[in-house]
Every structure is written in C-alpha cells, then in structure tokens.
Design a protein around this motif. Sequence first.
Motif, mmCIF file in Angstrom:
data_model
loop_
_atom_site.group_PDB
_atom_site.id
_atom_site.type_symbol
_atom_site.label_atom_id
_atom_site.label_comp_id
_atom_site.label_asym_id
_atom_site.label_seq_id
_atom_site.Cartn_x
_atom_site.Cartn_y
_atom_site.Cartn_z
ATOM 1 N N ARG A 173 4.988 -12.739 -20.293
ATOM 2 C CA ARG A 173 3.636 -12.331 -20.711
ATOM 3 C C ARG A 173 3.532 -10.817 -20.911
ATOM 4 N NH1 ARG A 173 0.914 -13.675 -15.839
ATOM 5 N NH2 ARG A 173 -0.565 -12.168 -16.660
ATOM 6 N N PHE A 214 -3.448 10.057 4.320
ATOM 7 C CA PHE A 214 -3.294 8.681 3.877
ATOM 8 C C PHE A 214 -4.485 7.859 4.359
ATOM 9 C CE2 PHE A 214 -1.876 4.296 4.576
ATOM 10 C CZ PHE A 214 -1.458 3.989 3.292
ATOM 11 N N MET A 270 9.617 18.625 -7.814
ATOM 12 C CA MET A 270 10.387 17.532 -8.407
ATOM 13 C C MET A 270 9.812 17.140 -9.763
ATOM 14 S SD MET A 270 12.744 16.439 -6.327
ATOM 15 C CE MET A 270 12.941 14.995 -7.284
ATOM 16 N N GLN A 326 -1.202 16.103 -4.414
ATOM 17 C CA GLN A 326 -0.283 15.407 -3.507
ATOM 18 C C GLN A 326 -0.435 15.848 -2.055
ATOM 19 O OE1 GLN A 326 3.729 15.043 -4.804
ATOM 20 N NE2 GLN A 326 3.157 14.204 -6.775
ATOM 21 N N GLU A 373 0.826 -1.198 0.000
ATOM 22 C CA GLU A 373 0.000 0.000 0.000
ATOM 23 C C GLU A 373 0.866 1.256 0.000
ATOM 24 O OE1 GLU A 373 -3.808 1.528 2.581
ATOM 25 O OE2 GLU A 373 -2.833 -0.339 3.153
ATOM 26 N N THR A 409 -3.617 -4.554 -8.016
ATOM 27 C CA THR A 409 -2.442 -4.385 -8.864
ATOM 28 C C THR A 409 -2.342 -5.493 -9.891
ATOM 29 O OG1 THR A 409 -1.026 -5.573 -7.351
ATOM 30 C CG2 THR A 409 -1.111 -3.182 -7.085
ATOM 31 N N GLU A 410 -3.407 -6.238 -10.056
ATOM 32 C CA GLU A 410 -3.251 -7.303 -11.050
ATOM 33 C C GLU A 410 -3.471 -6.788 -12.451
ATOM 34 O OE1 GLU A 410 -1.562 -10.115 -11.143
ATOM 35 O OE2 GLU A 410 -1.049 -9.498 -9.145
ATOM 36 N N SER A 411 -2.963 -7.563 -13.374
ATOM 37 C CA SER A 411 -2.786 -7.067 -14.721
ATOM 38 C C SER A 411 -4.072 -6.832 -15.501
ATOM 39 C CB SER A 411 -1.961 -8.088 -15.474
ATOM 40 O OG SER A 411 -2.589 -9.329 -15.377
ATOM 41 N N ALA A 412 -3.926 -6.005 -16.515
ATOM 42 C CA ALA A 412 -4.970 -5.819 -17.512
ATOM 43 C C ALA A 412 -4.978 -7.065 -18.414
ATOM 44 C CB ALA A 412 -4.670 -4.576 -18.314
ATOM 45 N N ILE A 449 -5.491 -2.546 -2.453
ATOM 46 C CA ILE A 449 -4.934 -2.178 -3.747
ATOM 47 C C ILE A 449 -5.196 -3.269 -4.775
ATOM 48 C CG2 ILE A 449 -3.166 -0.580 -2.981
ATOM 49 C CD1 ILE A 449 -1.246 -3.006 -3.142
ATOM 50 N N LEU A 493 17.210 13.691 -3.460
ATOM 51 C CA LEU A 493 16.327 12.857 -4.272
ATOM 52 C C LEU A 493 16.792 12.731 -5.710
ATOM 53 C CD1 LEU A 493 12.907 14.155 -2.952
ATOM 54 C CD2 LEU A 493 13.685 11.801 -2.790
ATOM 55 N N ILE A 524 1.994 -0.630 -10.822
ATOM 56 C CA ILE A 524 2.950 -1.288 -9.930
ATOM 57 C C ILE A 524 2.485 -2.720 -9.649
ATOM 58 C CG2 ILE A 524 1.874 -0.396 -7.797
ATOM 59 C CD1 ILE A 524 4.836 -0.048 -6.745
ATOM 60 N N ARG A 525 3.433 -3.649 -9.589
ATOM 61 C CA ARG A 525 3.141 -5.051 -9.268
ATOM 62 C C ARG A 525 4.108 -5.498 -8.167
ATOM 63 N NH1 ARG A 525 -0.107 -3.416 -12.202
ATOM 64 N NH2 ARG A 525 -0.500 -3.914 -14.381
ATOM 65 N N HIS A 565 -6.309 3.959 4.158
ATOM 66 C CA HIS A 565 -6.163 2.567 3.736
ATOM 67 C C HIS A 565 -7.167 2.198 2.681
ATOM 68 C CE1 HIS A 565 -3.184 1.311 6.574
ATOM 69 N NE2 HIS A 565 -3.825 1.931 7.529
ATOM 70 N N LYS A 566 -6.716 1.482 1.690
ATOM 71 C CA LYS A 566 -7.654 0.873 0.751
ATOM 72 C C LYS A 566 -6.998 -0.376 0.186
ATOM 73 C CE LYS A 566 -6.068 3.971 -2.878
ATOM 74 N NZ LYS A 566 -6.347 5.118 -3.689
ATOM 75 N N GLN A 571 4.600 -2.140 -22.367
ATOM 76 C CA GLN A 571 4.988 -2.010 -20.974
ATOM 77 C C GLN A 571 6.496 -1.790 -20.851
ATOM 78 O OE1 GLN A 571 2.894 -5.699 -19.584
ATOM 79 N NE2 GLN A 571 1.750 -4.250 -18.309
ATOM 80 N N ASP A 576 -4.015 -7.235 -21.346
ATOM 81 C CA ASP A 576 -2.871 -7.196 -22.228
ATOM 82 C C ASP A 576 -1.623 -6.983 -21.367
ATOM 83 O OD1 ASP A 576 -1.137 -6.675 -24.265
ATOM 84 O OD2 ASP A 576 -1.772 -4.596 -24.495
ATOM 85 N N GLY A 577 -0.709 -7.929 -21.343
ATOM 86 C CA GLY A 577 0.532 -7.734 -20.587
ATOM 87 C C GLY A 577 0.461 -8.270 -19.164
ATOM 88 N N ILE A 578 1.347 -7.765 -18.307
ATOM 89 C CA ILE A 578 1.449 -8.291 -16.943
ATOM 90 C C ILE A 578 0.881 -7.311 -15.919
ATOM 91 C CG2 ILE A 578 3.409 -9.764 -17.440
ATOM 92 C CD1 ILE A 578 5.198 -7.653 -16.058
ATOM 93 N N SER A 621 3.501 -7.083 -22.178
ATOM 94 C CA SER A 621 3.183 -6.546 -23.495
ATOM 95 C C SER A 621 4.288 -5.568 -23.926
ATOM 96 C CB SER A 621 1.820 -5.858 -23.422
ATOM 97 O OG SER A 621 1.841 -4.640 -24.079
#
Lengths: 160, 140
Positions: free
Chosen positions: A75, B126, B95, B122, A48, B133-136, B131, B22, A61-62, B128-129, A80, B138-140, A77
């Motif tokens: 896999r 903060f 930045m 920005q 998170e 993050t799994e792929s579409a 997340i 940074l 992000i993964r 909590h939720k 990416q 197409d792709g990863i 694309s």
Amino acid sequence: MGEPNIVLTRIDNRLVHGQVGVVWTSSIGANLLLVVNDDTANDPLQQELMSATAESSGVGIRFWTVEKTINNIHRASARQKIFIVVRTPEDARKLIEGGVPLKNIDIGNMHFSEGKKQVTKYTYMDDKDISDLKACAEKGASVYVQEVPEDKKQSLEEVI
Amino acid sequence: MKLVVTGHGNYASGIESTVKLLAGGLAGVDFIDFTGDMDENGLSKKFSEEIKDDDKIVFICDLLGGTPFKEAVKLSMSGEKDISVTCGCNVGAIMEIGLQLSTFNGTSKELADKIVSISQSQTKVFEHKNIETESADDGI
C-alpha cells in the motif's frame, strides 16, 4: 500500486538508535522509518523512545509486526522512501519469503550472545543467522556488512 | 564551508569520538582542543592554520566568553574570511549539519543560525505522549 520503494533494510539489534535515526536516515534520504519487530509493535515505551529520534530527524515512523508488513507494504505510496529496520536476519528472511522486496540488506550491529561467533568488529552470528542471510542473498538481495555510511561495504561471502 | 569544533580541555576531541562512533567521521569538520599546556596565542595559531584554505567557517565553541570563543571572535573580526562564531551547540546539531555540509551554499551566518536553532530544538525534557504513527490517506 507499484512496488514499494524500500531504499534500505538494516539488521540492527538496537533497532532505531542515534546512529540509525540520524546518520543512516539522512545519508540514504529516507522519509519513512519502518521498524519491523513483533515485540516493539506491542511495546508503547519502545515506540515512544524511537519516535523521539524520528521526530527530530523529520521523518515518519511505523512499528509493524512481520505479518502486518507482509500484508500491507504494497500500500506504500511512491513518494515514501522507506528505510526498514529489523532486529534479526530471521525477520529479514521472513519478509523476503513473504514477498516484501528487500534489495539491499545492511548488517549493522549484531551483538554477542551465547553460541555466536565474531564475524566482524560489530557482528556476531550463529549458524542460523548465516543460513538466514544466505537465504536472503539467494532470493536476490545484496547482503553486506556496513556499520556506518563512511565504511566500505563488505559482502556476505567476504565475511563468512 | 568548514566547521571548527573547539573548547576547553578535551571537549573537541571528545565530540570527535562521538561523531566517529555515530557517523564514522564528518568531512569538513575539524576539532581543536584548548588544553592546559596551551595559551591563547597558540590556540589562535591553530585556528588560523586549520582554516587557511577555507573562505567560509563556522566555529562551534563550548562556552560563551571562554578563550576558544574569544579567539574565534577575534579571528572573525579580521575581515578576510566569512566567519561566524556560535557557542553552546550540541552533538545532534553538529551531526545533522555536518552530514549536509557539502551541499550547503549559504553564508556562514546562515549556517550558524541553523546550527543554533537545531541545538535549541534538541534541548528538551522528555515527556510522555501518545504517539500517532498511523498512516496518512496516501501510502502506509
């Protein structure tokens, strides 16, 4: 599908933080941050926190384990542009030996811990780290130290 | 395009040290402190000196209505250059904009609007939720 477009791999003890999330991601033009770390892959809070940086930079992000990365990276694309972040040279080596095509490996922050010697301003290594990095270089990766994009690259041979 | 970060005390040099850590530094971004030993004329002179070779400038000031802000606004009214003045912006915005500065071709007002909107997005609590993050497809 062709070879995954891995723009850069960075070794950084802190994984994704302000420097990595904002500065590196935008300077290399990546659109997907792939955090490869077995602990983080199972730690929702870490995920998170790192997602917050990615979200504000507008990149995906993964959080994958080393094994999942080896099995799934192909896999990806072509659209990416992947920025891989790992915590240790050992994980970078495992990725390369597992067939993940890492061409450029940037050594960022490697903190001091027992038994490690200072190599550059922000990097401390032990023999295992050095042999892992050498193994990556032997497999054809360009391995160098560069803290921020403005700094000059120092090649592995130069620093060890 | 030039960015000038300015504020009371060591506001500007403080932000400069953050940016340095940074990003190693940002080309086209200057930092001017308004310290206790200076007066407004001295500050204004520093501004003029700093921007003499630039046509388009955005000032990033610490405080609405403060002296750095007021002197920057006065300079913007002189009409010789394309100058916009912002206040209350944050490091994240400095930045993000600073890293893209060399490729920006719009007016100072357009850039100033962008800096303010990034600063606003920005500034948050903060929360909590879960997340995703799994792929579409197409792709990863």
